[in-house]
Design an enzyme around this catalytic site. Structure first.
Site, short mmCIF file in Angstrom:
data_model
loop_
_atom_site.label_atom_id
_atom_site.label_comp_id
_atom_site.label_asym_id
_atom_site.label_seq_id
_atom_site.Cartn_x
_atom_site.Cartn_y
_atom_site.Cartn_z
N ASN A 177 0.84 -1.20 0.00
CA ASN A 177 0.00 0.00 0.00
C ASN A 177 0.87 1.25 0.00
O ASN A 177 1.36 1.67 1.05
CB ASN A 177 -0.92 -0.02 1.23
CG ASN A 177 -1.80 1.20 1.31
OD1 ASN A 177 -1.99 1.90 0.29
ND2 ASN A 177 -2.36 1.47 2.47
N TRP A 178 1.03 1.82 -1.17
CA TRP A 178 1.89 3.01 -1.28
C TRP A 178 1.27 4.26 -0.64
O TRP A 178 1.92 5.27 -0.48
CB TRP A 178 2.18 3.30 -2.76
CG TRP A 178 3.24 2.44 -3.36
CD1 TRP A 178 3.95 1.44 -2.73
CD2 TRP A 178 3.72 2.49 -4.71
NE1 TRP A 178 4.83 0.88 -3.62
CE2 TRP A 178 4.71 1.50 -4.84
CE3 TRP A 178 3.40 3.26 -5.82
CZ2 TRP A 178 5.40 1.27 -6.04
CZ3 TRP A 178 4.07 3.05 -7.01
CH2 TRP A 178 5.07 2.06 -7.12
N LYS A 179 -0.01 4.21 -0.34
CA LYS A 179 -0.73 5.40 0.16
C LYS A 179 -0.50 6.56 -0.83
O LYS A 179 -0.35 6.32 -2.02
CB LYS A 179 -0.29 5.76 1.58
CG LYS A 179 -0.28 4.56 2.51
CD LYS A 179 -0.23 4.95 3.96
CE LYS A 179 -0.03 3.71 4.80
NZ LYS A 179 -0.46 3.88 6.16
N HIS B 132 -9.96 1.06 4.31
CA HIS B 132 -8.71 1.31 5.05
C HIS B 132 -9.03 2.28 6.19
O HIS B 132 -9.84 3.19 6.03
CB HIS B 132 -7.65 1.88 4.11
CG HIS B 132 -6.29 1.89 4.74
ND1 HIS B 132 -5.90 2.86 5.64
CD2 HIS B 132 -5.23 1.05 4.62
CE1 HIS B 132 -4.66 2.61 6.05
NE2 HIS B 132 -4.23 1.51 5.45
N GLU C 151 -7.56 4.78 7.25
CA GLU C 151 -7.36 6.19 6.91
C GLU C 151 -8.57 6.73 6.15
O GLU C 151 -8.92 7.90 6.26
CB GLU C 151 -6.05 6.35 6.11
CG GLU C 151 -4.84 6.17 7.02
CD GLU C 151 -3.58 5.69 6.33
OE1 GLU C 151 -3.48 5.76 5.10
OE2 GLU C 151 -2.67 5.22 7.06
N GLU D 125 -6.09 -5.01 10.40
CA GLU D 125 -5.10 -3.97 10.66
C GLU D 125 -5.45 -3.23 11.95
O GLU D 125 -6.30 -2.32 11.93
CB GLU D 125 -5.09 -2.96 9.51
CG GLU D 125 -4.72 -3.54 8.18
CD GLU D 125 -4.08 -2.49 7.29
OE1 GLU D 125 -2.92 -2.68 6.91
OE2 GLU D 125 -4.72 -1.47 7.02
N GLY E 138 1.64 2.46 10.71
CA GLY E 138 2.56 3.59 10.56
C GLY E 138 3.19 4.05 11.85
O GLY E 138 3.79 5.12 11.91
N SER F 238 2.79 -1.93 10.48
CA SER F 238 4.25 -1.88 10.70
C SER F 238 4.96 -3.19 10.37
O SER F 238 5.90 -3.60 11.06
CB SER F 238 4.56 -1.42 12.13
OG SER F 238 4.05 -0.12 12.34
N GLY G 136 2.42 -0.84 4.42
CA GLY G 136 2.49 0.56 4.01
C GLY G 136 3.93 1.02 3.87
O GLY G 136 4.55 0.90 2.81
N GLY G 137 4.51 1.52 4.96
CA GLY G 137 5.84 2.14 4.93
C GLY G 137 6.89 1.29 4.23
O GLY G 137 7.68 1.80 3.42
C1 PEP Z 1 -1.20 0.26 5.83
O1 PEP Z 1 -1.05 1.25 5.16
O2 PEP Z 1 -2.21 -0.43 5.70
C2 PEP Z 1 -0.17 -0.12 6.79
C3 PEP Z 1 -0.29 -1.24 7.45
O3 PEP Z 1 0.88 0.76 6.96
P1 PEP Z 1 2.27 0.47 7.74
O4 PEP Z 1 2.82 -0.81 7.19
O5 PEP Z 1 3.12 1.64 7.43
O6 PEP Z 1 1.94 0.34 9.19
#
Ligand code: PEP
Length: 245
Positions: free
Chosen positions: A8-10, A92, A94, A160, A166, A205, A226-227
């Protein structure tokens, strides 16, 4: 079931940056461990469709809850299907937090995604206050049921915990498995035998050094990342870490 690494590049990477990322991945990626799929910003999807190495899937991070018409600024599931998308992330945290998406909206989106032959990745998970009260299972299952109202079994679920997204705080593999077991049994009640084909991902994470222990759990079939999805080195590290999974 092969693990899915949904990246997930966001709101990161321009189309030019996406092209470079895909080229770097192409030089170093060997298919075989996890199934990789990039959840890309809308404007980078066509670039990625033309440049991703063979075998790497493509997804979007959101979709309209409407089929077509006067919804300025929105992107429909049919449009995503037409540009080569296979997965669409819906619900998601967010989007739920910053755009007020309710379970009803998430379910409407997931249904349209399926109607267009794509797989929705439906995200659920509790916030810190819920976990501190020990109510994570009841909360997450209520969210799951609401988000799957009228949705068929061609779906991926991403658990999640919001406090782990994040933040660098990862749920322990046992915490993630606790929810994966609960989700899996709810899916079995809802879909019967077909539920055994549904992937349950963990997200929060995830990195090269913790993915193996999480995906080693019997009810977890990959990760939403994500990250650590932004750098090719981290993606290859996660793919390598899943070699024996
Ligand atoms: C996400 O964007 O769904 C996510 C899990 O981000 P991260 O891996 O940065 O926690």
């Amino acid at each position: 079931m092969r693990n899915l690494l949904a990246l997930n590049w966001k709101m990161n990477k321009t189309p030019s940056e996406a092209r470079s990322w895909a080229a770097e991945l192409g030089e170093r990626y060997e298919e075989g461990n996890a199934e990789l799929a990039v959840m890309a910003p809308f404007v980078t999807i066509s670039t990625l469709a033309a440049n991703l190495p063979a075998g790497v899937g493509l997804g979007a991070q959101d979709v309209s809850a409407h089929e077509s018409g006067a919804y300025t600024g929105e992107t429909s599931a049919a449009m995503l299907a037409d540009v080569g998308v296979q997965y669409v992330v819906v619900g998601h945290s967010e989007r739920r937090d910053y755009h007020g998406e309710t379970d009803n909206v998430v379910a409407a989106k997931a249904k349209l995604v399926q109607a267009n032959g794509l797989l929705p990745i439906v995200c659920v998970g509790e916030k810190l206050d819920v976990r501190e009260k020990g109510q994570q299972v009841a909360y997450t299952l209520a969210q799951l049921h609401g988000s799957l109202e009228g949705v068929g079994s061609d779906v991926v679920i991403a658990y999640e915990p919001v406090w782990a997204i994040g933040t660098g705080k990862t749920a322990t593999a046992d915490d993630a498995e606790e929810l994966a077991v609960a989700i899996r049994s709810a899916l079995e009640e809802r879909y019967g035998k077909k539920s055994s084909e549904i992937r349950v991902l963990y997200g929060g994470s995830v990195k090269p050094d913790n993915i193996a222990s999480i995906c080693a759990k019997p009810n977890i079939n990959g990760a939403l990342v994500g990250g650590a999805s932004l750098k090719v080195a981290d993606v290859l590290g996660m793919n390598d870490a899943l070699k024996d999974a």
